[in-house]
Design a protein around this motif. Sequence first.
Motif, PDB file in Angstrom:
ATOM      1  N   MET A 184      -6.293  -5.742  -0.447  1.00  0.00           N
ATOM      2  CA  MET A 184      -6.384  -6.461  -1.709  1.00  0.00           C
ATOM      3  C   MET A 184      -5.011  -6.783  -2.291  1.00  0.00           C
ATOM      4  SD  MET A 184      -9.641  -4.679  -3.524  1.00  0.00           S
ATOM      5  CE  MET A 184     -10.694  -6.017  -4.003  1.00  0.00           C
ATOM      6  N   ALA A 185      -3.992  -6.094  -1.821  1.00  0.00           N
ATOM      7  CA  ALA A 185      -2.626  -6.379  -2.285  1.00  0.00           C
ATOM      8  C   ALA A 185      -2.037  -7.571  -1.547  1.00  0.00           C
ATOM      9  CB  ALA A 185      -1.741  -5.155  -2.104  1.00  0.00           C
ATOM     10  N   GLU A 186      -2.798  -8.095  -0.610  1.00  0.00           N
ATOM     11  CA  GLU A 186      -2.397  -9.246   0.192  1.00  0.00           C
ATOM     12  C   GLU A 186      -1.035  -9.016   0.834  1.00  0.00           C
ATOM     13  OE1 GLU A 186      -3.126 -12.558  -2.523  1.00  0.00           O
ATOM     14  OE2 GLU A 186      -5.092 -12.817  -1.570  1.00  0.00           O
ATOM     15  N   ASP A 187      -0.166  -9.986   0.798  1.00  0.00           N
ATOM     16  CA  ASP A 187       1.124  -9.873   1.489  1.00  0.00           C
ATOM     17  C   ASP A 187       2.250  -9.468   0.539  1.00  0.00           C
ATOM     18  OD1 ASP A 187       1.202 -12.220   0.058  1.00  0.00           O
ATOM     19  OD2 ASP A 187       1.977 -13.454   1.697  1.00  0.00           O
ATOM     20  N   ALA A 188       1.938  -8.651  -0.435  1.00  0.00           N
ATOM     21  CA  ALA A 188       2.925  -8.220  -1.431  1.00  0.00           C
ATOM     22  C   ALA A 188       4.164  -7.630  -0.759  1.00  0.00           C
ATOM     23  CB  ALA A 188       2.307  -7.190  -2.373  1.00  0.00           C
ATOM     24  N   ARG A 189       5.308  -8.161  -1.090  1.00  0.00           N
ATOM     25  CA  ARG A 189       6.582  -7.639  -0.570  1.00  0.00           C
ATOM     26  C   ARG A 189       6.995  -6.399  -1.359  1.00  0.00           C
ATOM     27  NH1 ARG A 189      10.068  -6.528   3.007  1.00  0.00           N
ATOM     28  NH2 ARG A 189      12.237  -6.961   2.613  1.00  0.00           N
ATOM     29  N   ASN A 190       6.944  -6.492  -2.694  1.00  0.00           N
ATOM     30  CA  ASN A 190       7.251  -5.364  -3.580  1.00  0.00           C
ATOM     31  C   ASN A 190       5.936  -4.842  -4.129  1.00  0.00           C
ATOM     32  OD1 ASN A 190      10.016  -5.686  -3.255  1.00  0.00           O
ATOM     33  ND2 ASN A 190      10.210  -7.017  -5.033  1.00  0.00           N
ATOM     34  N   ILE A 191       5.619  -3.610  -3.764  1.00  0.00           N
ATOM     35  CA  ILE A 191       4.323  -3.048  -4.144  1.00  0.00           C
ATOM     36  C   ILE A 191       4.518  -1.717  -4.853  1.00  0.00           C
ATOM     37  CG2 ILE A 191       4.007  -2.005  -1.860  1.00  0.00           C
ATOM     38  CD1 ILE A 191       0.995  -2.700  -2.183  1.00  0.00           C
ATOM     39  N   GLY A 192       3.858  -1.563  -5.982  1.00  0.00           N
ATOM     40  CA  GLY A 192       3.936  -0.328  -6.754  1.00  0.00           C
ATOM     41  C   GLY A 192       2.714   0.528  -6.529  1.00  0.00           C
ATOM     42  N   PHE A 193       2.935   1.822  -6.374  1.00  0.00           N
ATOM     43  CA  PHE A 193       1.845   2.789  -6.241  1.00  0.00           C
ATOM     44  C   PHE A 193       1.865   3.683  -7.467  1.00  0.00           C
ATOM     45  CE2 PHE A 193       1.728   2.951  -1.280  1.00  0.00           C
ATOM     46  CZ  PHE A 193       1.244   1.664  -1.252  1.00  0.00           C
ATOM     47  N   TYR A 194       0.839   3.594  -8.287  1.00  0.00           N
ATOM     48  CA  TYR A 194       0.700   4.426  -9.476  1.00  0.00           C
ATOM     49  C   TYR A 194      -0.153   5.626  -9.115  1.00  0.00           C
ATOM     50  CZ  TYR A 194       2.765   0.815 -12.409  1.00  0.00           C
ATOM     51  OH  TYR A 194       3.643  -0.080 -12.987  1.00  0.00           O
ATOM     52  N   GLY A 195       0.480   6.788  -9.078  1.00  0.00           N
ATOM     53  CA  GLY A 195      -0.147   7.997  -8.566  1.00  0.00           C
ATOM     54  C   GLY A 195       0.281   8.136  -7.116  1.00  0.00           C
ATOM     55  N   PHE A 196       0.784   9.314  -6.753  1.00  0.00           N
ATOM     56  CA  PHE A 196       1.281   9.466  -5.383  1.00  0.00           C
ATOM     57  C   PHE A 196       0.705  10.737  -4.777  1.00  0.00           C
ATOM     58  CE2 PHE A 196       4.181   9.550  -1.849  1.00  0.00           C
ATOM     59  CZ  PHE A 196       4.326   8.208  -1.578  1.00  0.00           C
ATOM     60  N   GLY A 197      -0.551  10.622  -4.344  1.00  0.00           N
ATOM     61  CA  GLY A 197      -1.241  11.767  -3.766  1.00  0.00           C
ATOM     62  C   GLY A 197      -1.774  11.463  -2.386  1.00  0.00           C
ATOM     63  N   ALA A 198      -3.012  11.867  -2.156  1.00  0.00           N
ATOM     64  CA  ALA A 198      -3.616  11.811  -0.826  1.00  0.00           C
ATOM     65  C   ALA A 198      -3.595  10.408  -0.217  1.00  0.00           C
ATOM     66  CB  ALA A 198      -5.047  12.338  -0.890  1.00  0.00           C
ATOM     67  N   ALA A 199      -4.129   9.434  -0.914  1.00  0.00           N
ATOM     68  CA  ALA A 199      -4.184   8.082  -0.359  1.00  0.00           C
ATOM     69  C   ALA A 199      -2.817   7.412  -0.360  1.00  0.00           C
ATOM     70  CB  ALA A 199      -5.186   7.234  -1.143  1.00  0.00           C
ATOM     71  N   ALA A 200      -2.091   7.543  -1.454  1.00  0.00           N
ATOM     72  CA  ALA A 200      -0.806   6.846  -1.579  1.00  0.00           C
ATOM     73  C   ALA A 200       0.203   7.316  -0.542  1.00  0.00           C
ATOM     74  CB  ALA A 200      -0.242   7.022  -2.987  1.00  0.00           C
TER      75      ALA A 200
END
Length: 170
Positions: free
Chosen positions: A1-17
């Motif tokens: 769903m983030a498509e071809d995002a070059r700069n991507i932010g992850f809010y929360g950094f646990g199991a999936a992230a």
Amino acid sequence: MAEDARNIGFYGFGAAAHILAQLAVWQGRNVYALTRPGDIEAQEFARDLGAVWAGGSDEQPPAELDAAIIFAPVGSLVPKALRAVRKGGRVVCGGIHMSDIPTFPYSDLWGERHILSVANLTRKDGEEFFAIVQTAGIQTQTQRYSLRDANIALADLSAGRLQGAAVLVP
């Protein structure tokens, strides 16, 4: 769903992230990890996995994001993520549940920004993902808990005392 995002932010950094960050880095994307404010251990963990920047969710990343994925079940992160993505960017709510999203000014959404949620993944999605996992060399970090310690695992997760994923074993 983030498509071809070059700069991507992850809010929360646990199991999936921690898994998806490795995949994104392998794909040549720039990962910006936004953790609980002051969670230095999670920020170091994110940088160790290739994040170009890691900071608190109360901060703005140093670059405009093409997309943000919110893993934490915290609705108040949605307006923050919207302010961090460029016009036309996407904010993907990746959790099964989330607290209510507070009101925010329309200007945070304006500019054709998108808010999406993930409802289900298909078997095909899983098969495609696992094929890539081996090629990308993704390593998971897990903390084992006995089944009788499930409440301790939940407390550690809630308090931010573990990096990666909690695994319950019999």
